[in-house]
Design an enzyme around this catalytic site. Structure first.
Site, PDB file in Angstrom:
ATOM      1  N   LYS A   1       0.847  -1.208   0.000  1.00 34.81           N
ATOM      2  CA  LYS A   1       0.000   0.000   0.000  1.00 34.81           C
ATOM      3  C   LYS A   1       0.875   1.248   0.000  1.00 34.81           C
ATOM      4  O   LYS A   1       2.081   1.164   0.254  1.00 34.81           O
ATOM      5  CB  LYS A   1      -0.930  -0.031   1.207  1.00 34.81           C
ATOM      6  CG  LYS A   1      -0.211  -0.012   2.541  1.00 34.81           C
ATOM      7  CD  LYS A   1      -1.154  -0.289   3.693  1.00 34.81           C
ATOM      8  CE  LYS A   1      -0.407  -0.265   5.007  1.00 34.81           C
ATOM      9  NZ  LYS A   1      -1.241  -0.731   6.124  1.00 34.81           N
TER      10      LYS A   1
ATOM     11  N   TYR B   1      17.506  28.846  10.312  1.00 34.75           N
ATOM     12  CA  TYR B   1      16.300  29.534  10.787  1.00 34.75           C
ATOM     13  C   TYR B   1      16.171  29.432  12.306  1.00 34.75           C
ATOM     14  O   TYR B   1      16.462  28.384  12.899  1.00 34.75           O
ATOM     15  CB  TYR B   1      15.049  28.910  10.162  1.00 34.75           C
ATOM     16  CG  TYR B   1      14.892  29.231   8.691  1.00 34.75           C
ATOM     17  CD1 TYR B   1      14.700  30.539   8.264  1.00 34.75           C
ATOM     18  CD2 TYR B   1      14.923  28.213   7.746  1.00 34.75           C
ATOM     19  CE1 TYR B   1      14.550  30.824   6.911  1.00 34.75           C
ATOM     20  CE2 TYR B   1      14.774  28.488   6.396  1.00 34.75           C
ATOM     21  CZ  TYR B   1      14.585  29.806   5.985  1.00 34.75           C
ATOM     22  OH  TYR B   1      14.432  30.081   4.654  1.00 34.75           O
TER      23      TYR B   1
HETATM   24  C1  LIG Z   1      -0.473  -1.827   6.695  1.00 32.95           C
HETATM   25  C2  LIG Z   1      -1.114  -3.113   7.036  1.00 32.95           C
HETATM   26  C3  LIG Z   1      -0.335  -4.267   7.236  1.00 32.95           C
HETATM   27  C4  LIG Z   1       1.169  -4.244   7.252  1.00 32.95           C
HETATM   28  O1  LIG Z   1       1.608  -3.613   8.446  1.00 32.95           O
HETATM   29  P1  LIG Z   1       3.161  -3.518   8.797  1.00 32.95           P
HETATM   30  O2  LIG Z   1       3.201  -3.004  10.185  1.00 32.95           O
HETATM   31  O3  LIG Z   1       3.760  -2.566   7.824  1.00 32.95           O
HETATM   32  O4  LIG Z   1       3.711  -4.888   8.645  1.00 32.95           O
HETATM   33  C5  LIG Z   1      -0.991  -5.449   7.457  1.00 32.95           C
HETATM   34  N1  LIG Z   1      -2.360  -5.501   7.491  1.00 32.95           N
HETATM   35  C6  LIG Z   1      -3.116  -4.414   7.325  1.00 32.95           C
HETATM   36  C7  LIG Z   1      -4.593  -4.516   7.393  1.00 32.95           C
HETATM   37  C8  LIG Z   1      -2.530  -3.184   7.101  1.00 32.95           C
HETATM   38  O5  LIG Z   1      -3.287  -2.106   6.935  1.00 32.95           O
END
Ligand SMILES: *Cc1c(COP(=O)(O)O)cnc(C)c1O
Length: 357
Positions: free
Chosen positions: A35, A253
């Site tokens: 994702k 800054y």
């Molecule tokens: C993002 C996500 C994962 C993976 O999580 P990580 O902590 O990056 O391993 C697994 N399952 C779901 C439903 C997620 O949204």
């Protein structure tokens, strides 16, 4: 010569990290979570290095379609399902496995006109109270789904809120067992943290994300230092300017950093508009010319200022690693009060990316 900031992706590390997952969960199939454009790495750049996976999990329809167009024929799991009933035609066309977490989705799936049934991940709310059905409702939803002609293979799915803690899955597992009572189905429960640290939660399919990219699910690199995972992304740059400070001189800054004596400062191309966290304090680790050093002064939009005291040999053009193989993204993130996930996802589009096989 162009601006020297550049992200390098080590696909050998990515393949290695999938192997680490395989060894950690030898009896499970693997959904590689890609994702958010593969956690900022670029789905199109990295997916083929993960093609030894059993499936890809994501939540953006465009990304799923891209994978199909690139030739991926294996399973694709849409972690949040469809966001509108209209999308079911595309789920059908591209053969996407859908998560179901809400009643309206169950109804929409029942009423859709599909060419053949879709595989379904029924989402249990195991106590995180984000998406999913509460355990007491799972059995009746399950039975309803079994009567829907559009539903193919059914799997139970849940997500952990605290899997990085030693006792972090005990309570959720109770909720999941309650929900699963009397249901004979495969299960997919484990994110990266549970994949590494809770083998009792592996079941049929694990769903690692962050460890594939070589960062820690706990936010602490030391927690994964011996796991065998390796960082995939290196954000590198060069020194483009030098300042020689006297006692009392300030940098950047807000004049946040003030030299207590003579000090050489390197100006690095790379700032918050490249994805480096603006909030990074003085002392945030950075590597200059192969030597560990630190950020001094506020991060600007396009520049970072670093202490050259530990590396007097460094000068214009010296290489700088902002995060990567040596400076762990977890360490930069924790200095800045966040996690590696956020930094890699926030790599800015203006940063050129090169892929090393
Ligand atoms: C993002 C996500 C994962 C993976 O999580 P990580 O902590 O990056 O391993 C697994 N399952 C779901 C439903 C997620 O949204």
């Amino acid at each position: 010569m162009s601006r020297p900031v550049i992200a390098t992706l080590d696909l050998t590390a990515l393949r290695n990290n999938l192997d680490v997952v395989r060894r950690a969960a030898p009896h499970s199939r693997v959904w590689s979570v890609v994702k958010a454009n593969a956690y900022g790495h670029g789905l199109d750049r990295v997916w083929s290095a993960l093609s030894a996976t059993d499936g890809f999990a994501m939540l953006n329809l465009e990304e799923a379609i891209l994978l199909r167009e690139r030739g991926w024929k294996g399973p694709i799991l849409m972690l949040e399902g469809f966001f509108h009933a209209d999308e079911l035609a595309l789920f059908d066309k591209y053969r996407l496995t859908t998560s179901l977490h809400s009643n309206w989705q169950v109804k929409a799936l029942a009423n859709a006109k599909l060419s053949s049934p879709l595989d379904v991940y029924l989402k249990i709310n195991s106590g995180m109270n984000r998406l999913g059905f509460t355990p007491d409702r799972v059995h009746s939803i399950w039975q309803k789904l079994r009567e829907i002609r559009n539903v193919g293979q059914l799997t139970l799915m849940a997500h952990f809120a605290d899997a990085e803690l030693p006792e972090g899955i005990a309570e959720p597992m109770k909720h999941i067992e309650q929900a699963a009572e009397g249901i004979d189905a495969p299960r997919s429960l484990s994110n990266s943290a549970a994949t590494l640290w809770h083998p009792e939660a592996h079941f049929d399919w694990v769903r690692p994300g962050i460890i594939l990219y070589g960062a820690s699910p706990s936010g602490l690199w030391q927690d994964v230092a011996t796991s065998g995972i390796r960082p995939v992304m290196t954000l590198g740059s060069q020194i483009i300017g030098i300042q020689n400070l006297k006692a009392g001189d300030t940098v950047g800054y807000g004049s946040r950093y003030r030299a207590s004596g003579e000090q050489r400062i390197g100006i690095v191309a790379g700032g918050y508009a490249d994805g480096y966290p603006r909030i990074a304090p003085d002392g945030t680790p950075v590597m200059v010319d192969g030597v560990m050093s630190r950020v001094v002064g506020k991060v600007s939009m396009d520049m970072i200022t670093v202490d050259l005291t530990p590396c007097p040999q460094a000068g214009i053009g010296s290489p700088v690693e902002l995060w990567g193989q040596n400076v762990k993204i977890d360490d930069v993130a924790s200095a800045a009060g966040t996690v590696g996930y956020e930094l890699m996802c926030a790599l800015a589009p203006r940063v050129p990316v090169v892929v090393s096989q």
